[in-house]
Design a protein around this motif. Structure first.
Motif, PDB file in Angstrom:
ATOM      1  N   PHE B  25       0.863  -1.187   0.000  1.00 16.04           N
ATOM      2  CA  PHE B  25       0.000   0.000   0.000  1.00 16.04           C
ATOM      3  C   PHE B  25       0.899   1.237   0.000  1.00 16.04           C
ATOM      4  O   PHE B  25       1.791   1.365   0.849  1.00 16.04           O
ATOM      5  CB  PHE B  25      -0.888  -0.002   1.251  1.00 16.04           C
ATOM      6  N   GLN B  26       0.650   2.138  -0.940  1.00 15.34           N
ATOM      7  CA  GLN B  26       1.536   3.309  -1.081  1.00 15.34           C
ATOM      8  C   GLN B  26       1.150   4.406  -0.082  1.00 15.34           C
ATOM      9  O   GLN B  26       0.678   5.475  -0.455  1.00 15.34           O
ATOM     10  CB  GLN B  26       1.455   3.817  -2.516  1.00 15.34           C
ATOM     11  N   TRP B  27       1.389   4.147   1.194  1.00 16.01           N
ATOM     12  CA  TRP B  27       0.931   5.083   2.225  1.00 16.01           C
ATOM     13  C   TRP B  27       1.658   6.434   2.146  1.00 16.01           C
ATOM     14  O   TRP B  27       1.080   7.474   2.454  1.00 16.01           O
ATOM     15  CB  TRP B  27       1.094   4.464   3.624  1.00 16.01           C
ATOM     16  N   GLU B  28       2.922   6.412   1.689  1.00 13.27           N
ATOM     17  CA  GLU B  28       3.660   7.687   1.603  1.00 13.27           C
ATOM     18  C   GLU B  28       2.971   8.628   0.618  1.00 13.27           C
ATOM     19  O   GLU B  28       2.839   9.830   0.864  1.00 13.27           O
ATOM     20  CB  GLU B  28       5.097   7.470   1.108  1.00 13.27           C
ATOM     21  N   ALA B  30      -0.213   8.535  -0.342  1.00 12.72           N
ATOM     22  CA  ALA B  30      -1.512   8.969   0.187  1.00 12.72           C
ATOM     23  C   ALA B  30      -1.291  10.152   1.139  1.00 12.72           C
ATOM     24  O   ALA B  30      -2.007  11.161   1.093  1.00 12.72           O
ATOM     25  CB  ALA B  30      -2.201   7.820   0.900  1.00 12.72           C
ATOM     26  N   LEU B  31      -0.260  10.023   1.964  1.00  7.71           N
ATOM     27  CA  LEU B  31       0.067  11.077   2.932  1.00  7.71           C
ATOM     28  C   LEU B  31       0.476  12.369   2.220  1.00  7.71           C
ATOM     29  O   LEU B  31       0.028  13.463   2.584  1.00  7.71           O
ATOM     30  CB  LEU B  31       1.221  10.584   3.819  1.00  7.71           C
ATOM     31  N   TYR B  80      -3.387   2.028  -4.533  1.00  5.69           N
ATOM     32  CA  TYR B  80      -3.779   2.040  -3.110  1.00  5.69           C
ATOM     33  C   TYR B  80      -4.701   0.858  -2.839  1.00  5.69           C
ATOM     34  O   TYR B  80      -4.559   0.160  -1.859  1.00  5.69           O
ATOM     35  CB  TYR B  80      -4.504   3.339  -2.746  1.00  5.69           C
TER      36      TYR B  80
END
Lengths: 72, 294
Positions: B25-28, B30-31, B80
């Motif tokens: 999951f590409q959390w960076e 999204a942030l 995502y």
């Protein structure tokens, strides 16, 4: 209602640049003029800046793109 | 070529390696997407209430615009949700919100970007061909000023693709809403509308066209392994959002942006074998600075 929306969308699509010139560029040029004190003695100059914005928009509409973008 | 060599470099092997980098999951991202949009939106009350001067707001908004596209780009490829239907709302949310800064409608960006992948460098069908084929950076800057209006002509090109047309029409309404909002704001806050939104979005799109479209695709051919190149320039990789590595994205769009360096290290022999332009110059270890060419 649907017809009104369709007519409105078609109008915006066709005259988008003209409205953008008048409202956006007119307001921006007028704000710069006010910032530099050009309107202090002659508030009627506002008309000139909105007219200039309108002309920019009209030229863009008939040219197909804004003056600063090369035409295809 | 002997059969063992063919087997090692098979497409199935390449795909398997790529897949191992296409799960996280590409959390960076999204942030970054939600974060920059929050900063961008907060600039309006801060500037209007004179908490910060307009010039600081303008510089900050411009930085926000530079960071606005990639989080949407990950969403356009479903990086995502990763194929999970119950997580698709994250793709939608991140993309819609992050694109506010650029005034781009998510549906148009997704539909046109998929066509860019399908027809990269095709003069008639690649939606980004105008920038990729520009003869100079100045031409890229001038052409990128057209923003999403340049995509209108592709409605005719892809008129038989009902999904494309549907997405495009959905996005056109969002685009109208952006225009309406900007026009309303400019009446009450003309300089703020210019310096906090219009101008930063233009700078953002120029940046995007330069590093995401022109450098990776300039003078490239059509076809897998040929349409995107590994390239060098003077600036460190983080200045251009790692777009020197964009070629691997065209081969395997599911690889998350922040996992591309490791994926390229693993895939390097395949890329050289396939003759990807510039692949022989890829360093064995892709850190931030070895990609600088003086």
């Amino acid at each position: 209602m649907k017809t009104i929306i369709t007519v409105l969308i078609n109008h915006i699509k066709s005259w988008n640049m003209v409205w953008f010139g008048l409202i956006f560029w007119g307001s921006v040029l007028n704000a710069f003029a006010a910032e530099f004190g050009l309107l202090a003695n002659n508030p009627n100059l506002s008309y000139f800046f909105f007219l200039f914005g309108l002309i920019l928009g009209l030229v863009a509409k008939f040219r197909g793109t804004w003056l600063w973008i090369p035409a295809e | 070529m002997d059969s063992s060599r063919v087997d090692i470099y098979s497409f199935a092997n390449e795909k398997e390696i790529a897949r191992s980098f296409s799960k996280r999951f590409q959390w960076e991202m999204a942030l970054i997407g939600l974060g920059q949009a929050a900063v961008f939106l907060s600039l309006w009350p801060l500037v209007i209430l004179n908490v910060i001067p307009l010039w600081i707001g303008a510089i900050t908004a411009t930085f926000c615009a530079l960071f606005a596209y990639l989080p949407s780009h990950e969403a356009q490829h479903g990086n995502y949700s990763r194929g999970k239907a119950n997580r698709r709302w994250i793709d939608s949310l991140v993309s819609h919100v992050t694109l506010i800064t650029l005034m781009f409608p998510h549906h148009i960006m997704r539909a046109t970007h998929m066509k860019h992948h399908a027809y990269t460098n095709d003069p008639h069908k690649d939606v980004d061909y105008d920038t990729a084929s520009s003869s100079s950076l100045l031409e890229v800057f001038l052409r990128s000023n057209e923003s999403t209006a340049k995509y209108d002509k592709y409605l005719e090109v892809f008129k038989d693709d009902s999904n494309f047309v549907k997405s495009f029409e959905k996005g056109a309404l969002v685009g109208l809403a952006y225009r309406g909002t900007l026009m309303t704001l400019v009446i009450f806050f003309p300089l703020e509308a210019l310096f906090l939104w219009w101008l930063p979005s233009k700078v953002g799109v120029m940046y995007l066209s330069t590093f995401f479209s022109w450098y990776p695709h300039y003078q490239m051919e059509t076809g897998r392994y040929k349409d995107t190149r590994f390239w060098h320039h003077l600036l460190p990789r983080y200045i251009n959002h790692s777009m020197q590595l964009h070629f691997v994205h065209h081969l395997h769009p599911g690889i998350g942006h922040f996992d591309e360096p490791k994926a390229i290290e693993a895939l390097k022999p395949f890329l050289i074998e396939r003759g990807v332009p510039g692949a022989d110059q890829i360093p064995d270890r892709v850190s931030y600075n070895p990609l600088i060419k003086l």
